[in-house]
Design a protein around this motif. Sequence first.
Motif, PDB file in Angstrom:
ATOM      1  N   GLY A 263       0.811  -1.206   0.000  1.00 39.25           N
ATOM      2  CA  GLY A 263       0.000   0.000   0.000  1.00 39.25           C
ATOM      3  C   GLY A 263       0.848   1.260   0.000  1.00 39.25           C
ATOM      4  O   GLY A 263       0.568   2.215  -0.741  1.00 39.25           O
ATOM      5  N   ASN A 264       1.914   1.263   0.815  1.00 34.34           N
ATOM      6  CA  ASN A 264       2.800   2.433   0.866  1.00 34.34           C
ATOM      7  C   ASN A 264       3.503   2.668  -0.469  1.00 34.34           C
ATOM      8  O   ASN A 264       3.771   3.816  -0.847  1.00 34.34           O
ATOM      9  CB  ASN A 264       3.834   2.256   1.974  1.00 34.34           C
ATOM     10  N   VAL A 267       1.215   4.556  -2.642  1.00 32.68           N
ATOM     11  CA  VAL A 267       1.183   5.962  -2.222  1.00 32.68           C
ATOM     12  C   VAL A 267       2.439   6.684  -2.715  1.00 32.68           C
ATOM     13  O   VAL A 267       2.367   7.803  -3.237  1.00 32.68           O
ATOM     14  CB  VAL A 267       1.067   6.076  -0.694  1.00 32.68           C
ATOM     15  N   SER A 403      -4.815  -2.367   2.296  1.00 30.31           N
ATOM     16  CA  SER A 403      -3.721  -1.922   1.433  1.00 30.31           C
ATOM     17  C   SER A 403      -4.081  -1.901  -0.054  1.00 30.31           C
ATOM     18  O   SER A 403      -3.288  -1.420  -0.863  1.00 30.31           O
ATOM     19  CB  SER A 403      -2.498  -2.812   1.646  1.00 30.31           C
ATOM     20  N   VAL A 407      -6.653   1.724  -0.155  1.00 28.00           N
ATOM     21  CA  VAL A 407      -5.591   2.630  -0.587  1.00 28.00           C
ATOM     22  C   VAL A 407      -5.772   3.058  -2.041  1.00 28.00           C
ATOM     23  O   VAL A 407      -5.870   4.252  -2.342  1.00 28.00           O
ATOM     24  CB  VAL A 407      -4.196   1.981  -0.409  1.00 28.00           C
ATOM     25  N   VAL A 411      -6.532   6.887  -2.784  1.00 32.67           N
ATOM     26  CA  VAL A 411      -5.339   7.664  -3.125  1.00 32.67           C
ATOM     27  C   VAL A 411      -5.416   8.156  -4.571  1.00 32.67           C
ATOM     28  O   VAL A 411      -5.062   9.302  -4.878  1.00 32.67           O
ATOM     29  CB  VAL A 411      -4.073   6.825  -2.887  1.00 32.67           C
ATOM     30  N   TYR A 427      -5.083   8.215   1.683  1.00 31.08           N
ATOM     31  CA  TYR A 427      -4.349   7.232   2.491  1.00 31.08           C
ATOM     32  C   TYR A 427      -4.945   7.146   3.901  1.00 31.08           C
ATOM     33  O   TYR A 427      -5.057   6.048   4.471  1.00 31.08           O
ATOM     34  CB  TYR A 427      -2.879   7.641   2.543  1.00 31.08           C
TER      35      TYR A 427
END
Length: 453
Positions: A263-264, A267, A403, A407, A411, A427
């Motif tokens: 997920g990060n 982003v 995620s 997300v 996002v 997020y």
Amino acid sequence: MTTQQNTSPSTSNQGKFVTGSTMRHVLDMTATGAVGLVAIFVVDVLNLFYISRLGHQELAAAVGYSGTLLYFIASLGIGLSIAATALTSRALGSGNREEAKKLAGASLWIMGFFMAAISLIALPFLHPLTQLLGASGETERLSVRFMYIVLPSSILLGIGMCTSALLRAVGDARRAMYVTLGAGLATALLDPLFIFGFGLGLDGAAIATGLARFAMIAVGFHGLIRVHGLYKHPDFTVIKQTIKPFMVIALPAVLTQIATPVGNSFVTRSIAQFGDSAVSGWAIIGRLIPVAFVVLFALSGSIGSILGQNYGAKRFDRVRSTMNDSMKVTLVYVLVVWLALWLSSGLISDAFGAKDVSRELIVFFCTFVAGSFLFNGMLFVANTAFNNLGYPFYSTMLNWGRSTLGVIPFVSLGASWYGAKGALAGYGLGVVFFGMLASWLCFRVLRTIEQRG
């Protein structure tokens, strides 16, 4: 404060968490865990602070990209550590210390094998992976260079994590804290020496990170072997017997942990389209989150041993009490931290020399997005319960749901409508549903366990 009494005659052989106040156990384990973690996280922030002082935007962005990928490796270690904690704490809770020693020894060897394997597999693919995140040019080259130096030490990181988890399983929160505290102090000393003293810059930060992981090994093995004797060298038969129950817990736990960096990564890629300044701001936020919300990370890592021992002892009333206390701690802590971040957002931006988009993102996070960590905390605590109570795939499904569904659409829409701040808002908003669902499902699982018990 919630207090539960145990009248079982065999509690002296079952571990320290089957008697006494569950709130006291939660607070003690979380506090000591937080001290150890904050040492690591603060040093990570200082690392980025030192790099930002060198005056090149692409250096901070490179740390952001490499940190996203290295988080995948660390997530593998966290997932494997969860399995080590669950198996060993259950054995201790049932009063079988000899079995716990064998499980601890086998867990360390399994951890070492997997961390070495994943590091070797990842090395040839660092360039395409970094490019996939949106890095290019000099930033991409610096990111890969940093990872080439740090990645080989991942085996040390994994084994150090495992020793800390096993010390928590036996109830020695203080020495578990020393494992991460030792690594943090070593990095704090080595970072400025290698970055500025030897003039190595980004390379110096990478070298210091790798060397500091030797401190984790030394401190962890001292507590595990010399103090508690919780290690029995496993032969192939023991490892073969352990690998199946270990992987039953570890596989979904690893999948759960990997979901977060996935997920990060999305982003990071979404924010990358707005330039290195935006990525630099996201990198600073990424270092700020674990420092500000260290208690949530420590709480989710600490209550597993409390749950495991009481589950092994069939004290289901104490399992429920532990979960109730953990949710209370989560609520109070997030509200206090959110207020503190809102009041200090300008000072945080100034400390890192953040300007333009980078500064806007930091202030926006502290003012609005930080509050969403109440739901992150609920998800963390519930996942720990699922992993230790025999429902690990629930945590896998919830984390992957957060995620992906929590997300990607949020996002993407946020970025298209409101730019980098919109991506950050998405997020935060995406976790609300999954945090509430995880909490509800967790207490439903507790009712099922109590009825079966």
